[in-house]
Enzyme design. Sequence first.
Site, short mmCIF file in Angstrom:
data_model
loop_
_atom_site.label_atom_id
_atom_site.label_comp_id
_atom_site.label_asym_id
_atom_site.label_seq_id
_atom_site.Cartn_x
_atom_site.Cartn_y
_atom_site.Cartn_z
N ASN A 143 -23.32 -40.72 36.67
CA ASN A 143 -23.58 -39.38 37.21
C ASN A 143 -23.72 -39.33 38.73
O ASN A 143 -23.55 -38.28 39.33
CB ASN A 143 -24.86 -38.85 36.54
CG ASN A 143 -25.41 -37.63 37.22
OD1 ASN A 143 -24.86 -36.54 37.11
ND2 ASN A 143 -26.49 -37.81 37.97
N TYR A 151 -13.64 -34.51 47.58
CA TYR A 151 -14.49 -34.24 46.39
C TYR A 151 -13.65 -33.91 45.16
O TYR A 151 -13.74 -34.61 44.15
CB TYR A 151 -15.52 -33.16 46.72
CG TYR A 151 -16.51 -32.92 45.60
CD1 TYR A 151 -17.40 -33.93 45.22
CD2 TYR A 151 -16.54 -31.73 44.90
CE1 TYR A 151 -18.30 -33.73 44.17
CE2 TYR A 151 -17.44 -31.52 43.86
CZ TYR A 151 -18.32 -32.52 43.51
OH TYR A 151 -19.20 -32.33 42.47
N LYS A 198 -12.94 -36.11 41.64
CA LYS A 198 -13.25 -35.63 40.30
C LYS A 198 -12.00 -35.58 39.40
O LYS A 198 -12.09 -35.74 38.19
CB LYS A 198 -13.94 -34.26 40.36
CG LYS A 198 -15.31 -34.30 41.07
CD LYS A 198 -16.31 -35.25 40.38
CE LYS A 198 -17.71 -35.17 40.97
NZ LYS A 198 -18.65 -36.09 40.32
P1 NAD Z 1 -27.97 -34.47 43.72
O1 NAD Z 1 -27.56 -34.60 45.13
O2 NAD Z 1 -29.23 -33.76 43.36
O3 NAD Z 1 -28.04 -35.92 43.02
C1 NAD Z 1 -27.10 -36.93 43.31
C2 NAD Z 1 -27.56 -38.24 42.71
O4 NAD Z 1 -26.59 -39.22 43.07
C3 NAD Z 1 -28.90 -38.70 43.28
O5 NAD Z 1 -29.71 -39.21 42.24
C4 NAD Z 1 -28.52 -39.83 44.24
O6 NAD Z 1 -29.47 -40.88 44.27
C5 NAD Z 1 -27.23 -40.34 43.63
N1 NAD Z 1 -26.42 -40.94 44.70
C6 NAD Z 1 -25.87 -40.31 45.78
N2 NAD Z 1 -25.26 -41.22 46.57
C7 NAD Z 1 -25.45 -42.44 45.99
C8 NAD Z 1 -25.09 -43.75 46.33
N3 NAD Z 1 -24.43 -44.04 47.45
N4 NAD Z 1 -25.45 -44.77 45.51
C9 NAD Z 1 -26.14 -44.51 44.37
N5 NAD Z 1 -26.51 -43.28 43.99
C10 NAD Z 1 -26.18 -42.25 44.79
O7 NAD Z 1 -26.75 -33.79 43.01
P2 NAD Z 1 -26.43 -33.33 41.51
O8 NAD Z 1 -25.95 -31.93 41.63
O9 NAD Z 1 -27.51 -33.65 40.58
O10 NAD Z 1 -25.14 -34.25 41.24
C11 NAD Z 1 -25.00 -35.08 40.13
C12 NAD Z 1 -23.55 -35.12 39.73
O11 NAD Z 1 -23.12 -33.82 39.35
C13 NAD Z 1 -22.59 -35.55 40.86
O12 NAD Z 1 -21.63 -36.44 40.34
C14 NAD Z 1 -21.95 -34.25 41.28
O13 NAD Z 1 -20.68 -34.44 41.83
C15 NAD Z 1 -21.89 -33.50 39.96
N6 NAD Z 1 -21.75 -32.05 40.08
C16 NAD Z 1 -22.72 -31.27 40.65
C17 NAD Z 1 -22.53 -29.90 40.73
C18 NAD Z 1 -23.57 -28.97 41.34
O14 NAD Z 1 -23.27 -27.80 41.56
N7 NAD Z 1 -24.78 -29.43 41.60
C19 NAD Z 1 -21.34 -29.31 40.24
C20 NAD Z 1 -20.38 -30.13 39.68
C21 NAD Z 1 -20.59 -31.50 39.59
#
Ligand code: NAD
Length: 245
Positions: A88, A153, A157
């Site tokens: 994730n 990005y 994906k």
């Molecule tokens: P967030 O920024 O709250 O969390 C991101 C997580 O990724 C954190 O726990 C962080 O520690 C970890 N992370 C970031 N860089 C890292 C690294 N270099 N090494 C290890 N861990 C790392 O964001 P989120 O929204 O919870 O994102 C989680 C997933 O959901 C991601 O893959 C993101 O692309 C995807 N996503 C999010 C959204 C949204 O709108 N929030 C939409 C589509 C997809």
Amino acid sequence: MLKNKVAIITGGTRGIGLETVRVFKENNAEVILFGSKEESVLKAVEELKKEGHNVKGYYPNLNNYEEIEKIIKEIVEEYGHIDILINNAGISANKKIEETSSEDFANIMNINVNAIFNMTKAVVPYMKENKGGVILNTSSMVSIYGQPSGVGYPTSKFAVNGITKSLSRELAPFNIRVNAVAPGVTKTDMIANLPEEQIAPLIKSIPLGRIGEPRDIANAFLFLSSDMATYITGNILSVDGAARS
Ligand code: NAD
């Protein structure tokens, strides 16, 4: 729904990952969370403890295969098996191509794609030995149509979907299911910095009329990890209120 299952969740320190840790604990899984830094891992583990959830945390460099391999071995020695891997962790991008350096582009691919390869490669031998497992990746709604900036990005994906579909075919004979969840706009730190004038039209464009909550995504991970989904593999499940644009 996840009794006796051992799950690793990367990016488990906040947002979607942290909520997935909660939902998995509520469903009686053993959970190991991975984060990027010692500080954020300790904070998340402490927060969960206060809520009554005991979890272990690690902070490996997800681009260092040897480091991951060592930790996965340690986890198997301690818990006996790994049943579920949730890839994730992820970062986003929104700069135009002229302002994006090749380092920026490589960095996003490293975290969003290469890390999935490393984690999955390290876990698969144990899942094969255990005669089954579940691997879930976090994709995004932008993996369908792309987005008008931050090209790394959506590119990453699209690659997540590619890994998911290919590995679902390679690993199906070993009873290892591989799926992805493609969230829409979800209320986490990832979108916290977007200005209100960008958020408001985004919400307006979502047919269900609201932004996604981390629990909406965590519940999809729960379903796909559970024995209710034993015939589902190779799918990219959109959880986006129909906002696929
Ligand atoms: P967030 O920024 O709250 O969390 C991101 C997580 O990724 C954190 O726990 C962080 O520690 C970890 N992370 C970031 N860089 C890292 C690294 N270099 N090494 C290890 N861990 C790392 O964001 P989120 O929204 O919870 O994102 C989680 C997933 O959901 C991601 O893959 C993101 O692309 C995807 N996503 C999010 C959204 C949204 O709108 N929030 C939409 C589509 C997809």
